[in-house]
Scaffold this motif. Structure first.
Motif, PDB file in Angstrom:
ATOM      1  N   LYS A  58       0.700  -1.265  -0.076  1.00  0.00           N
ATOM      2  CA  LYS A  58       0.170  -0.089   0.001  1.00  0.00           C
ATOM      3  C   LYS A  58       0.864   1.383  -0.022  1.00  0.00           C
ATOM      4  CE  LYS A  58      -3.896   2.293   0.879  1.00  0.00           C
ATOM      5  NZ  LYS A  58      -3.753   3.716  -0.348  1.00  0.00           N
ATOM      6  N   LYS A  59       1.980   1.377   0.772  1.00  0.00           N
ATOM      7  CA  LYS A  59       2.903   2.284   0.721  1.00  0.00           C
ATOM      8  C   LYS A  59       3.598   2.422  -0.584  1.00  0.00           C
ATOM      9  CE  LYS A  59       3.826   2.456   5.649  1.00  0.00           C
ATOM     10  NZ  LYS A  59       4.952   2.648   6.871  1.00  0.00           N
ATOM     11  N   VAL A  60       3.841   1.507  -1.432  1.00  0.00           N
ATOM     12  CA  VAL A  60       4.556   1.475  -2.604  1.00  0.00           C
ATOM     13  C   VAL A  60       3.391   2.124  -3.442  1.00  0.00           C
ATOM     14  CG1 VAL A  60       5.423   0.392  -4.750  1.00  0.00           C
ATOM     15  CG2 VAL A  60       6.195  -0.275  -1.994  1.00  0.00           C
ATOM     16  N   GLU A  61       2.090   1.900  -3.283  1.00  0.00           N
ATOM     17  CA  GLU A  61       1.142   2.299  -4.225  1.00  0.00           C
ATOM     18  C   GLU A  61       0.881   3.843  -4.026  1.00  0.00           C
ATOM     19  OE1 GLU A  61      -3.692   1.877  -3.979  1.00  0.00           O
ATOM     20  OE2 GLU A  61      -2.354  -0.078  -4.459  1.00  0.00           O
ATOM     21  N   ASP A  62       0.731   4.073  -2.865  1.00  0.00           N
ATOM     22  CA  ASP A  62       0.916   5.462  -2.214  1.00  0.00           C
ATOM     23  C   ASP A  62       1.937   6.475  -2.833  1.00  0.00           C
ATOM     24  OD1 ASP A  62      -1.826   5.004  -1.206  1.00  0.00           O
ATOM     25  OD2 ASP A  62      -0.882   5.147   0.719  1.00  0.00           O
ATOM     26  N   TYR A  63       3.157   5.932  -2.735  1.00  0.00           N
ATOM     27  CA  TYR A  63       4.359   6.422  -3.032  1.00  0.00           C
ATOM     28  C   TYR A  63       4.223   6.843  -4.693  1.00  0.00           C
ATOM     29  CZ  TYR A  63       8.963   7.636  -4.580  1.00  0.00           C
ATOM     30  OH  TYR A  63      10.326   8.045  -5.365  1.00  0.00           O
ATOM     31  N   ARG A  64       3.803   5.564  -5.451  1.00  0.00           N
ATOM     32  CA  ARG A  64       3.857   5.910  -6.890  1.00  0.00           C
ATOM     33  C   ARG A  64       2.744   6.787  -7.307  1.00  0.00           C
ATOM     34  NH1 ARG A  64       4.895  -0.561  -8.229  1.00  0.00           N
ATOM     35  NH2 ARG A  64       7.130  -0.332  -8.239  1.00  0.00           N
ATOM     36  N   ALA A  65       1.707   6.857  -6.648  1.00  0.00           N
ATOM     37  CA  ALA A  65       0.551   7.817  -6.655  1.00  0.00           C
ATOM     38  C   ALA A  65       0.606   9.221  -6.444  1.00  0.00           C
ATOM     39  CB  ALA A  65      -0.682   7.188  -6.114  1.00  0.00           C
ATOM     40  N   GLY A  66       1.894   9.494  -5.600  1.00  0.00           N
ATOM     41  CA  GLY A  66       2.260  10.703  -5.055  1.00  0.00           C
ATOM     42  C   GLY A  66       1.536  11.353  -3.817  1.00  0.00           C
ATOM     43  N   ARG A  67       0.850   9.971  -3.144  1.00  0.00           N
ATOM     44  CA  ARG A  67       0.098  10.414  -1.636  1.00  0.00           C
ATOM     45  C   ARG A  67       1.149  10.304  -0.636  1.00  0.00           C
ATOM     46  NH1 ARG A  67      -3.550   6.916  -4.935  1.00  0.00           N
ATOM     47  NH2 ARG A  67      -2.739   5.293  -3.728  1.00  0.00           N
ATOM     48  N   LEU A  68       2.131  10.053  -0.654  1.00  0.00           N
ATOM     49  CA  LEU A  68       3.170   9.746   0.188  1.00  0.00           C
ATOM     50  C   LEU A  68       4.270  10.731   0.473  1.00  0.00           C
ATOM     51  CD1 LEU A  68       3.803   7.456   2.587  1.00  0.00           C
ATOM     52  CD2 LEU A  68       5.271   6.437   0.926  1.00  0.00           C
ATOM     53  N   GLU A  69       4.243  11.392   1.633  1.00  0.00           N
ATOM     54  CA  GLU A  69       5.344  12.459   1.761  1.00  0.00           C
ATOM     55  C   GLU A  69       6.722  11.659   1.758  1.00  0.00           C
ATOM     56  OE1 GLU A  69       6.505  15.676   4.908  1.00  0.00           O
ATOM     57  OE2 GLU A  69       4.552  14.905   4.987  1.00  0.00           O
ATOM     58  N   THR A  70       7.623  12.295   1.153  1.00  0.00           N
ATOM     59  CA  THR A  70       9.143  11.699   1.098  1.00  0.00           C
ATOM     60  C   THR A  70      10.025  12.802   1.550  1.00  0.00           C
ATOM     61  OG1 THR A  70       9.352  12.154  -1.262  1.00  0.00           O
ATOM     62  CG2 THR A  70       8.485  10.013  -0.624  1.00  0.00           C
ATOM     63  N   VAL A  71      11.431  12.350   1.769  1.00  0.00           N
ATOM     64  CA  VAL A  71      12.400  13.346   2.142  1.00  0.00           C
ATOM     65  C   VAL A  71      13.655  12.752   1.371  1.00  0.00           C
ATOM     66  CG1 VAL A  71      11.499  14.009   4.304  1.00  0.00           C
ATOM     67  CG2 VAL A  71      12.951  12.080   4.320  1.00  0.00           C
ATOM     68  N   SER A  72      14.453  13.412   1.255  1.00  0.00           N
ATOM     69  CA  SER A  72      15.639  13.297   0.669  1.00  0.00           C
ATOM     70  C   SER A  72      16.633  12.633   1.761  1.00  0.00           C
ATOM     71  CB  SER A  72      16.385  14.590  -0.042  1.00  0.00           C
ATOM     72  OG  SER A  72      16.920  15.308   1.061  1.00  0.00           O
ATOM     73  N   ILE A  73      17.559  11.904   1.327  1.00  0.00           N
ATOM     74  CA  ILE A  73      18.554  11.356   2.307  1.00  0.00           C
ATOM     75  C   ILE A  73      19.481  12.395   3.092  1.00  0.00           C
ATOM     76  CG2 ILE A  73      20.574  11.156   0.520  1.00  0.00           C
ATOM     77  CD1 ILE A  73      19.579   8.642   3.367  1.00  0.00           C
TER      78      ILE A  73
END
Length: 84
Positions: A58-73
């Motif tokens: 589900k998290k991968v799906e959310d990431y691919r759909a732009g629904r997951l907040e991300t940060v750089s390394i």
């Protein structure tokens, strides 16, 4: 000492392959426990792994759909105090 835990239960119906039912029946007969006991044990043991795996999907799906907040390394390292 054998501890019996009180549990509220609900009846459900599941279609299982004949060979699997035979294996559960053989195990139940050999140990004096019920097939239901062993099927319930197997379900209880596997649910945490399934929840984890499908949660990751589900998290991968959310990431691919732009629904997951991300940060750089770099942002992560700074946040953890590991930056230069």
């Amino acid at each position: 000492m054998n501890m019996v835990k009180a549990v509220n239960t609900v009846t459900t119906s599941v279609r299982l392959p004949v060979d699997l039912v035979k294996r559960y029946d053989n195990l139940a007969k050999a140990t004096g426990r019920s097939r239901t006991y062993y099927v319930t044990e197997a379900l209880e043991e596997s649910i945490a792994q399934l929840e984890y795996q499908y949660g990751l999907l589900k998290k991968v799906e959310d990431y691919r759909a732009g629904r997951l907040e991300t940060v750089s390394i770099d942002q992560l390292e700074d946040h953890l105090g590991l930056g230069d």
